[in-house]
Design an enzyme around this catalytic site. Structure first.
Site, short mmCIF file in Angstrom:
data_model
loop_
_atom_site.label_atom_id
_atom_site.label_comp_id
_atom_site.label_asym_id
_atom_site.label_seq_id
_atom_site.Cartn_x
_atom_site.Cartn_y
_atom_site.Cartn_z
N HIS A 76 -9.79 1.04 4.79
CA HIS A 76 -8.68 1.59 5.32
C HIS A 76 -8.89 2.51 6.90
O HIS A 76 -9.11 3.62 6.38
CB HIS A 76 -7.18 1.88 4.51
CG HIS A 76 -6.00 1.98 5.23
ND1 HIS A 76 -5.92 2.73 5.62
CD2 HIS A 76 -5.19 1.51 5.09
CE1 HIS A 76 -4.27 2.80 6.46
NE2 HIS A 76 -4.08 1.58 5.56
N GLY B 223 2.72 -1.00 4.28
CA GLY B 223 2.63 0.60 3.63
C GLY B 223 4.28 0.88 3.89
O GLY B 223 4.73 0.54 2.51
N SER C 36 3.10 -2.16 10.65
CA SER C 36 4.93 -2.15 10.59
C SER C 36 5.05 -3.13 10.25
O SER C 36 6.37 -3.85 10.99
CB SER C 36 4.76 -1.72 12.44
OG SER C 36 4.38 -0.28 12.15
N ASN D 135 1.02 -1.34 -0.23
CA ASN D 135 -0.08 0.19 0.50
C ASN D 135 0.84 1.34 0.19
O ASN D 135 1.72 1.56 1.03
CB ASN D 135 -1.12 -0.18 0.48
CG ASN D 135 -1.75 1.27 1.84
OD1 ASN D 135 -1.69 1.89 0.81
ND2 ASN D 135 -2.50 1.44 2.33
N TRP D 136 1.19 1.95 -1.14
CA TRP D 136 2.24 3.19 -1.22
C TRP D 136 1.44 4.27 -0.47
O TRP D 136 2.11 5.04 -0.55
CB TRP D 136 2.49 2.93 -2.42
CG TRP D 136 3.99 2.15 -3.19
CD1 TRP D 136 4.01 1.73 -2.57
CD2 TRP D 136 4.47 1.95 -4.58
NE1 TRP D 136 4.65 0.61 -2.97
CE2 TRP D 136 5.16 1.54 -4.56
CE3 TRP D 136 3.74 2.93 -5.36
CZ2 TRP D 136 5.87 1.11 -5.83
CZ3 TRP D 136 4.91 2.79 -6.61
CH2 TRP D 136 5.08 1.59 -6.91
N LYS D 137 -0.12 4.17 -0.40
CA LYS D 137 -0.37 5.02 0.82
C LYS D 137 -0.33 6.58 -0.66
O LYS D 137 -0.19 7.00 -1.75
CB LYS D 137 0.19 5.46 1.74
CG LYS D 137 -0.23 4.58 2.36
CD LYS D 137 -0.46 4.58 3.99
CE LYS D 137 -0.49 3.21 4.46
NZ LYS D 137 -0.09 3.68 6.07
N GLY E 231 2.20 2.23 10.60
CA GLY E 231 3.03 3.72 10.94
C GLY E 231 3.61 3.85 11.57
O GLY E 231 4.11 5.13 12.13
N GLU F 53 -5.68 -4.97 10.59
CA GLU F 53 -4.53 -3.81 10.49
C GLU F 53 -5.14 -3.07 11.85
O GLU F 53 -5.44 -2.24 11.77
CB GLU F 53 -4.37 -3.17 9.62
CG GLU F 53 -4.22 -3.57 8.16
CD GLU F 53 -3.75 -2.31 7.82
OE1 GLU F 53 -1.87 -2.94 7.21
OE2 GLU F 53 -4.10 -1.79 6.72
P1 PGA Z 1 3.18 0.63 7.83
O1 PGA Z 1 1.07 1.25 7.32
O2 PGA Z 1 3.39 -0.81 7.51
O3 PGA Z 1 3.48 1.50 7.40
O4 PGA Z 1 2.23 0.07 9.65
C1 PGA Z 1 0.20 -0.21 7.07
C2 PGA Z 1 -1.32 -0.32 6.25
O5 PGA Z 1 -1.26 1.25 6.60
O6 PGA Z 1 -1.39 -0.21 5.52
#
Ligand code: PGA
Length: 220
Positions: free
Chosen positions: A96, A204, A183, A9-11, A151, A145
């Site tokens: 999400h 992410g 994470s 997920n590159w956001k 994050g 999640e």
């Molecule tokens: P993260 O994000 O790996 O940076 O914790 C995961 C996500 O929100 O899908």
């Protein structure tokens, strides 16, 4: 060896040039992908570019969107509809926690998004932060999640993630796969993917660098 789904997920990250560099670097690593399906979910602005790049390099990567309009085509300024997404991608992330929290997406909107995705033959990856959150009909892939793990560098414990994944499957017999997200890194990925009830990961931060994502895939 069980099949694993590894979703990036590159956001809200990456320009066209950065995407080109990422693919360039990623394609250098010779990854053993036999039992691993890799899906990248970039911003809409680079879906087409990424689509070209992965076919140029013959990469066995699939694409997903990070969002979908709850409506079909028509007068919905700023929205991207399911038919448009299907031209570039086979998957879409729905629910999400960042969409729920920053964009006030409630269960009603999420249910409509799932219906639109399924009508357009897109596979939703439906995110929940606990086993009690509602999962709409027709969902086969869920990502668990926990909000405090996203994050932050503080992932859930594999024991708890496995327990929640099992609960989700027990409560929702239609759900075939549960991914863990929050994470995940190349160092901790196998502690999740080795568990019977966890069928992959949603990544992410660690997917933004091609080298750490390649390492993560290797270690999964
Ligand atoms: P993260 O994000 O790996 O940076 O914790 C995961 C996500 O929100 O899908």
């Amino acid at each position: 060896m069980k099949d694993l789904l590894i979703v990036a997920n590159w956001k809200s990250n990456k320009t066209k040039a950065e995407t080109k560099d990422w693919v360039e670097q990623f394609s250098k690593g010779e990854l053993p992908l036999e039992n691993k399906e890799v899906i990248i979910c970039p911003s809409f602005t680079i879906l087409a570019k990424l689509n070209h790049l992965i076919s140029d390099k013959n990469l066995t990567i699939k694409l997903g969107a990070q969002n979908i309009s709850p409506f079909g085509k028509g007068a919905y300024t700023g929205e991207i509809n399911g038919e448009q997404i299907k031209e570039f991608a086979d998957f879409v992330i729905i629910g999400h926690s960042e969409r729920r929290n920053y964009f006030d997406e409630n269960q009603d909107v999420l249910n409509r998004k799932v219906i639109v995705a399924l009508e357009n033959s897109l596979t939703p990856i439906f995110c929940v932060s606990s086993a009690v959150q509602e999962i709409p009909k027709g969902i086969r892939i869920v990502a668990y999640e926990p909000i405090e793990a996203i994050g932050t560098g503080n992932p859930d414990t594999p024991e708890n993630a496995g327990k929640v994944a099992r609960e989700i499957k027990e409560k929702n017999p239609e759900v075939e796969k549960v991914l863990y997200g929050g994470s995940v890194t190349d160092e901790n990925v196998s502690s999740f993917t080795k568990l019977d009830d966890i069928d992959g990961v949603l990544v992410g931060t660690s997917s933004l660098s091609a080298s750490s994502f390649s390492q993560l895939i290797k270690n999964a």
